[in-house]
Design an enzyme around this catalytic site. Structure first.
Site, PDB file in Angstrom:
ATOM      1  N   CYS A  64      30.372  24.694  16.266  1.00  0.00           N
ATOM      2  CA  CYS A  64      30.283  23.308  15.938  1.00  0.00           C
ATOM      3  C   CYS A  64      31.078  22.915  14.998  1.00  0.00           C
ATOM      4  CB  CYS A  64      28.766  22.791  15.815  1.00  0.00           C
ATOM      5  SG  CYS A  64      27.839  22.967  17.324  1.00  0.00           S
ATOM      6  N   LYS A  90      34.446  21.056  16.139  1.00  0.00           N
ATOM      7  CA  LYS A  90      34.329  19.522  16.718  1.00  0.00           C
ATOM      8  C   LYS A  90      35.575  18.799  16.083  1.00  0.00           C
ATOM      9  CE  LYS A  90      29.401  19.021  17.776  1.00  0.00           C
ATOM     10  NZ  LYS A  90      28.344  17.922  17.409  1.00  0.00           N
ATOM     11  N   GLY A 124      25.937   7.197  19.283  1.00  0.00           N
ATOM     12  CA  GLY A 124      26.260   8.775  19.533  1.00  0.00           C
ATOM     13  C   GLY A 124      24.869   9.616  19.579  1.00  0.00           C
ATOM     14  N   ASP A 125      23.919   9.054  20.510  1.00  0.00           N
ATOM     15  CA  ASP A 125      22.913   9.619  20.579  1.00  0.00           C
ATOM     16  C   ASP A 125      23.039  11.153  21.003  1.00  0.00           C
ATOM     17  OD1 ASP A 125      20.694   7.333  20.577  1.00  0.00           O
ATOM     18  OD2 ASP A 125      22.274   6.687  21.921  1.00  0.00           O
ATOM     19  N   ASP A 126      21.822  12.056  20.837  1.00  0.00           N
ATOM     20  CA  ASP A 126      22.111  13.317  21.113  1.00  0.00           C
ATOM     21  C   ASP A 126      22.527  13.625  22.736  1.00  0.00           C
ATOM     22  OD1 ASP A 126      21.519  14.722  18.493  1.00  0.00           O
ATOM     23  OD2 ASP A 126      19.724  13.459  18.483  1.00  0.00           O
ATOM     24  N   HIS A 147      31.031  25.732  35.865  1.00  0.00           N
ATOM     25  CA  HIS A 147      32.586  25.628  36.302  1.00  0.00           C
ATOM     26  C   HIS A 147      33.402  26.596  34.969  1.00  0.00           C
ATOM     27  CE1 HIS A 147      36.159  23.795  37.324  1.00  0.00           C
ATOM     28  NE2 HIS A 147      36.696  23.684  36.254  1.00  0.00           N
ATOM     29  N   SER A 148      34.374  27.112  35.403  1.00  0.00           N
ATOM     30  CA  SER A 148      34.840  28.018  34.462  1.00  0.00           C
ATOM     31  C   SER A 148      36.441  27.867  34.723  1.00  0.00           C
ATOM     32  CB  SER A 148      34.812  29.584  34.758  1.00  0.00           C
ATOM     33  OG  SER A 148      35.094  29.815  36.128  1.00  0.00           O
TER      34      SER A 148
END
Length: 335
Positions: free
Chosen positions: A19, A22, A54-56, A145-146
């Site tokens: 994170c 980001k 910007g909710d989780d 998905h990859s």
């Protein structure tokens, strides 16, 4: 360690860790401004979360007194062990559902993998770790998905359910309510030390792989209406978003915040992620730090991966680290 992990240090394939990689919060807010919501569900009031604050996670009201919860979270490796990274990334993604008061039901894998640089067996270990943590959460993995990517990335797109009348929201904080933090801080700086030196911090891995399910349920049972989880923007960054959305000021008692063993030493030795420094730069204009030293400021802004829940209320077994008060000149006070 998995059998193949010593042959390939996953963190060396990532420009940033988890994170902490980001997009900087101030830049991200400029990029997405005005681009969320706006559809029929938003106009009709059925989109209960997922807008400008910007909710989780996003929450959409459905028929029958239920709501569907949706989120996606993926990141670069924070540890070299592939299985542990899968567990950490999955716990981090599932946390968004718990942070808003939901229950995860189903998830899709999101995988970026350098197919010419790292063996497929390592990718399998990552996916196995994600599957095992999702199973602990009672959440089915249903494909995904990859893509071939020069930098490894992994996470989940998670779908869950919630009671639309019992959500944990960013904008529901009120003056006079205590603040509780359910996990210690410091995984960001410890992960930075791991990336630089190869030292393994098992207690940090244990913290990052622990689900926030019990904390989210405890908050709902106590009638809490406001919470968020602490991830890439650090404690102060996520608290700033909560205070801003709720129109209050958040006061943090720095001496009450708990840290993982070794976190202070990591900062003193210079193992500070770039994301942590960007977080501190972002919140500093909105924060009265009183006499808080630079080391403490960095730890409070440390970019977490799969951190705890920050709850506007009290739950058993977690420390109270401050309180919400009526809005003052600055959104945050650290004393």
């Amino acid at each position: 360690m998995t059998r193949l992990a010593p042959a390939a240090r996953l963190t060396q394939y990532a420009h940033g860790g988890g994170c902490a990689s980001k997009i900087p919060p101030a830049e991200l807010e400029r990029v997405v401004a005005g681009l969320t919501g706006g559809g029929p569900a938003d106009r009709d009031g059925e989109l209960l979360a997922g807008g400008q604050d910007g909710d989780d996670a996003a929450v959409l009201r459905m028929d029958g007194g239920r709501a569907v919860v949706s989120t996606a979270d993926f990141s670069t490796p924070v540890v070299d062990d592939a299985y542990d990274w899968g567990r950490i990334a999955a716990a981090n993604a599932l946390s968004d559902v718990y942070a808003i008061g939901g229950e995860p039901l189903m998830a899709l894998n999101l995988l970026g993998w350098p197919v010419d640089a790292l063996p497929a067996e390592l990718a399998r270990e990552v996916l196995r770790g994600g599957r095992d943590v999702a199973a602990l959460a009672g959440c089915a993995i249903a494909g995904g998905h990859s893509v071939d990517d020069p930098e490894p990335k992994y996470g989940l797109a998670v779908t869950g359910v919630a009671d639309p009348d019992r959500l944990l929201r960013l904008d529901a904080g009120r003056p006079g309510v205590p603040l509780t933090l359910t996990k210690p801080l410091g995984v960001g700086v410890l992960n930075a030390r791991h990336k630089a030196t190869g030292e393994v911090f098992a207690h940090a891995v244990d913290t990052m792989t622990a689900l926030n399910a019990a904390a989210g349920l405890a908050a709902l049972e106590r009638g809490v209406a406001c919470a968020t989880d602490v991830t890439g923007f650090g404690l102060l960054g996520h608290l700033y978003k909560l205070a801003r959305a709720s129109g209050v000021t958040a006061v943090v008692d720095a001496s009450a915040v708990e840290y993982l063993d070794g976190a202070r030493s990591a900062v003193r030795h210079g193992f500070v992620p770039g994301g942590t420094r960007r977080n501190l730069s972002w919140v500093s204009p909105h924060t009265d730090f009183r006499r808080i030293a630079e080391e403490e400021r960095l730890l409070l802004a440390d970019a977490q991966v799969s951190g705890g829940l920050l709850i506007a209320g009290e739950i058993s077994g977690a420390p109270v680290i401050g309180e919400l008060v009526a809005r003052q000149r600055r959104a945050l006070i650290v004393r």
